[in-house]
Design a protein around this motif. Structure first.
Motif, PDB file in Angstrom:
ATOM      1  N   HIS A  90      -9.137   1.635   1.165  1.00 39.58           N
ATOM      2  CA  HIS A  90      -8.830   1.825   2.592  1.00 39.58           C
ATOM      3  C   HIS A  90      -9.964   1.272   3.453  1.00 39.58           C
ATOM      4  O   HIS A  90     -11.116   1.275   3.040  1.00 39.58           O
ATOM      5  N   ALA A 112      -6.201  -1.373   2.916  1.00 42.71           N
ATOM      6  CA  ALA A 112      -5.133  -0.727   3.677  1.00 42.71           C
ATOM      7  C   ALA A 112      -5.602  -0.391   5.081  1.00 42.71           C
ATOM      8  O   ALA A 112      -6.716   0.097   5.277  1.00 42.71           O
ATOM      9  N   CYS A 117       0.224  -0.866   7.912  1.00 42.25           N
ATOM     10  CA  CYS A 117       0.975   0.364   7.610  1.00 42.25           C
ATOM     11  C   CYS A 117       1.384   1.074   8.898  1.00 42.25           C
ATOM     12  O   CYS A 117       0.831   2.129   9.250  1.00 42.25           O
ATOM     13  N   ASP A 134       2.651   3.222   2.927  1.00 43.39           N
ATOM     14  CA  ASP A 134       1.624   4.257   2.856  1.00 43.39           C
ATOM     15  C   ASP A 134       2.211   5.655   2.701  1.00 43.39           C
ATOM     16  O   ASP A 134       1.687   6.613   3.276  1.00 43.39           O
ATOM     17  N   HIS A 184       0.841  -1.211   0.000  1.00 41.19           N
ATOM     18  CA  HIS A 184       0.000   0.000   0.000  1.00 41.19           C
ATOM     19  C   HIS A 184       0.868   1.250   0.000  1.00 41.19           C
ATOM     20  O   HIS A 184       1.577   1.530   0.963  1.00 41.19           O
TER      21      HIS A 184
END
Length: 434
Positions: free
Chosen positions: A233, A271, A294, A323, A78
């Protein structure tokens, strides 16, 4: 045959399984003095140098790295390409951060020349940090995806990307419509998906910025093109989750919004997933969907701590994501440093071999590409990196104190950064040399 072959001698290390499934000792393969043989962009052999060297033809070049470790290339599940220019922007949590920094930065990607310039910087940073595959957000503009794929194609990289679909709750200059989001995405799929080593991801930004009509068309794209990816997301921030509840009161939760529109599946990557309940983890596992962990951005934006033990309990596929630009580094070594601390804050441990797994084979499994990348197994793509034990004076001195590969690996993931990456190879070709 030998003209296309080359061999690399160094310490070799790769994951063969998730330590959570088989235990640490069975999760990796290590050769203290190893040999990796590459043939026409694929790995054809790996093992002890003493066993393999006598089997090589006399004219095969052998590159010998001293004080170095070869691992598979890192996999970033991501990252945002258009946010390269705003990395390290100060002082906001997610929703304010998007409005203050992200949207104005992404506006510039309507200009193809700007997108081309940033694509070169972005890809160079990935390779400089040892990342050979990434799942990449573009902007709402097709120009951004074309620029990224053109640069990735030039270097024969295995990359996945998609145009953001976003038809509400964003500035007028940055929205598409349900219909244009569908038609532009479809055209990009037809142009890029399956070309060389490139793959397309249907990319609704997140539930609050897509109308039900747009999410339904995203699901239609997945139905029409069953081998493309879906990237969005999920449950990053508590205010975001409340916003989703207000926008979709008829759904039982955030994940259920995506589920309703048929966006879950074996190539779907969500994500963050910082605030998931057990039933959502069960559903992610049932549908073979994956989560991108992340840690750097979750800490930077104050979003929360990802519960890796919960994901392991429900056997959810998990990869690692930088990210960028909420994440503050392109380096997955640096990201693993933060991941270890996130686990410590929850009273859990992250072993060095689980870290290796997350950054390589775990990411490949999250992307359903573990038959091609993420290990050093013969038959897979020759995407690998050379880590330099002497990259910095401190790293050199600290590794001299190490007693085994586990300790050395942990030192690399706590003290390592972009300087640690000596060389990066993609499909057997050197694409970065420090």
């Amino acid at each position: 045959m030998s003209a296309t072959r080359k061999a690399y001698r160094a310490a070799l290390l790769h994951s063969v399984a998730d330590p959570a499934d088989v235990g640490v000792e069975q999760s990796y393969q290590y050769f203290e003095d190893g040999l990796l043989v590459v043939d026409n962009g694929k790995i054809s052999a790996l093992g002890h140098a003493g066993d393999l060297l006598p089997t090589l033809a006399a004219d095969i070049e052998v590159v010998h790295y001293q004080d170095a470790l070869i691992t598979p290339g890192f996999i970033d599940t991501h990252i945002h390409f258009p946010q390269t220019g705003m990395i390290g922007s100060y002082g906001e949590q997610l929703l304010d951060w998007l409005n203050t920094y992200t949207f104005p930065c992404e506006k510039q990607f309507a200009d193809k020349d700007h997108a081309d310039k940033v694509a070169k910087i972005f890809v160079e940073e990935l390779l400089r940090n040892g990342t050979t595959t990434a799942l990449v957000f573009g902007s709402v503009h097709p120009e951004s995806v074309n620029a990224f794929f053109e640069e990735a194609e030039r270097l024969d990289l295995r990359m996945i990307a998609g145009k953001v679909m976003m038809d509400r709750n964003a500035p007028d200059y940055l929205v598409d419509t349900a219909e244009t989001g569908y038609t532009e995405s479809k055209a990009l799929i037809q142009r890029w998906h399956g070309k060389g080593r490139l793959h397309y991801a249907v990319t609704p930004r997140f539930a609050p910025t897509s109308t039900p009509e747009q999410l339904a068309l995203a699901g239609q794209l997945l139905e029409e093109h069953p081998d493309v990816y879906m990237h969005t997301h999920l449950s990053e921030n508590l205010k975001e989750i409340e916003w989703v509840k207000a926008l979709f009161p008829e759904r039982s939760g955030y994940l259920d919004v995506y589920d309703h529109f048929k966006l879950l599946g074996k190539r779907s990557v969500f994500a963050h997933g910082v605030h998931l309940c057990d039933s959502e983890c069960e559903r992610l596992h049932e549908t073979e969907s994956a989560v991108a962990f992340c840690p750097t951005s979750n800490l930077f934006l104050g979003s929360g701590l990802f519960n890796l033990p919960q994901a392991e309990k429900f056997k959810v596929k998990v990869g690692l994501g930088t990210d960028v630009g909420a994440g503050t580094s392109f380096s997955l070594l640096n990201t693993l440093n933060e991941a270890y601390k996130v686990m410590q804050l929850q009273g859990a441990r992250l072993s060095p071999f689980k870290s290796l797994y997350l950054a390589t084979l775990g990411g490949a499994r999250a992307l359903s590409l573990d038959d091609r990348i993420g290990t050093l197994e013969p038959g897979t793509d020759a995407d690998f990196i050379v880590l330099d034990y002497k990259a910095t004076p401190l790293l050199d001195y600290r590794i001299q104190q190490s007693n085994n590969i586990e300790e050395t690996l942990f030192v690399l993931t706590t003290l390592g950064d972009d300087r640690t990456i000596r060389e990066t190879y993609a499909a057997g070709r050197c694409v970065h040399q420090r």
